[in-house]
Design an enzyme around this catalytic site. Sequence first.
Site: not given
Length: 740
Positions: A335-336
Amino acid sequence: LDTYADVYLNDSLILTANNAFRSWEVDVSDIIKAENTLGVVFQSVDELDQKSASQLAYELPESPRVFSRKPQFQYGWDWGPTIKTVGIWREVQLVSYNEVRLEEVYLKTKHISDSLAQLSAIISLQASENSNGIIHIKNNTTKETFRFPFEATNQNSQYAFDFQIQNPKMWWTHNLGEPFLYDFSIQLLQNGTRIDSMTKQVGIRDIQLITEKDNIGESFYFKLNGKPVYMKGANYIPQNIMLPSVTQNEREKLVNDAVEANMNMLRVWGGGVYEDDAFYELCDQKGILIWQDFMFACAMYPGDDSFLENVKREAIDNVKRLRQHPSIALWCGNNENSEGWHRWGWQADKTEAQKTAIWNDYQKVFNNLLPKVVDSLHPSVSYWESSPKYGRGDSRYQFEGDAHDWWVWHDAYPFEHFENQVPRFMSEFGFQAFPSFETIQYFTGLDDINLQHPSISTHQKHSRGFQLIAEYMARDYIVPKSDDAYVYVSQLLQARGISKGIQAHRRAKPYNMGSLYWQLNDCWPVVSWSSIDGFGNWKALHYEAKRAFKNIHVLPHLKRDTLEVWLVNDSIRPITEVLTVKLKDFNGNLVKEFSNPRVTIGTEASELKLQLPLKGIDFEKNNSFAEISFGNERTVYYFAKPKDLDLPKYQIEVIQTENAAGVAISLTTRTLQKDVFFTADVPGHFDDNYFDLLPGEQKKILFVPKKDSPSIFYINTLNRINAKDGSKVPTFHLQSKYSL
């Protein structure tokens, strides 16, 4: 084991653990006694994190948490506290067998047609000596049985046996069909005697992530059983800071809440945990697809050999554990992390050599190790490197891959931004609101709502959270003077903003094929982006999501002086109904009506069906609304912001009756009542809330108290948005004697 632990059996060290996401199995046959002592000694995660960080010549972004394979949210997030738990968080078993046992069974779907599903039983045996017998596979659904011989040596042995299902029933998401599951039992037989067994539930389905270049960029959508499916849902985080505290009832309630809100996908976010088997079993049974992140979030991670080996074992464990579930739709690396590296300033203090080393380590984990594990163990499901594909500072953000849109909230862009920049698949976007009155009263310890209480700031983890809520509220709403009204309007604000995004995404179908907001739930009582608060109460957003995610939906949109009416159909059948637009004032007087008796919306489509010019129609935008219906589906559209609506004051007539399910409430009004909100002073659930009551309309809702609720309680209705000065309006106090 969470996370660093030495495990002793009868004073013998049998295991040194260093990963909360892994399972550990140790042969103790030479140590075991009639009576035994199992000891687990945990070490400080902080000390070991700092020790690992000190061995690098540079600091990794978000160090030192990146060195420990434990839930990353425990190090503190903008919706959660910093609580690094330590302990035994999943079950401990002592497993015994004589000669041979079933170690693992995976019933893999190899090929599907309308008439035949070809499956392969991949079976791992563990033997203490050379052994032979029969593997007996029974399809309890069709009553078919399959028998295969085995010869196991005194080591791990793997077998693959093919079998078939005639005329298979497919597994579908609940909004498209039945999430049908076949029930299998697998037995290990020797001389006709069962010596080991397992059961499996198998969903026959084909899921594909389609990423194809086109004249705009690159598509991003899922095909289920050959059909493109629009994904509607939210991001899921752990349900409790203390992970073992989550009960099966709580898991089931949350998945049911997602189903009730017409969601067909949840994204298990990479800063939490690979969930318990029971969570995925519920999603299998109820027809929810899972976007499964590997547990890496918002950081750059090391790439030394020991770390990579630890991650490899973690990935193998969890892919093997979860691959049987038909709900698993995607494995995503992180995630990210990629977005953070490229646009969050993480490279600013690094030399070129350090930047190269850090990025190379990223590639080792997310473009080499993890995709290889998925490809070797679960090739029927796609792997996606990072969510989002491109950060919002990259011009390609809108045209290929999945996107996280945080211009709204973090950059304070207006909600209308969602309508102007629609990506191919929105996997994160969100806005904060206060939790329920009940939740606030719990953590303040007060009977009323006091936003000046010191615990309020403790339960807001975003540095600008209160400021942003206030700023956005002043744009669209009259800012209330009372604290309880402020909490109520914050929830209306959140629902308004996120529903604008969902509507824009769905109008753009098939260019856009997914809308997953941040976030479904909380891990504690907190002011956050969730639509369900830490006590399981629905905020206004969850009720609005239930309306916005319906398969058949009417989506009005004002474009200059023209009212556009879009129809969305997510079902697999075309729909033909009467389309009607009624322009009314707030007293219910008809200003203008348009009707088309036969309008068809195609399968899996979003189509503009009506353009109604408003120029020349004599009506006041501040005291009128459009009531638009397509068959039984109805939407109300307002031509001004809530703060500019000239809402009349009129008391709602309420009739309350008890029935076997709970308390039935019937409402009528002579004038428009906007955003009607019910509360009860005992725990329970309203099947609808935060709704608009139209003039002359009778609306019925149901309140179901929890089983342990008192037999007498009060229900209150709040409609404070009608007060132009933002103060309270009269509240109904209704008493009910509810027999449990």
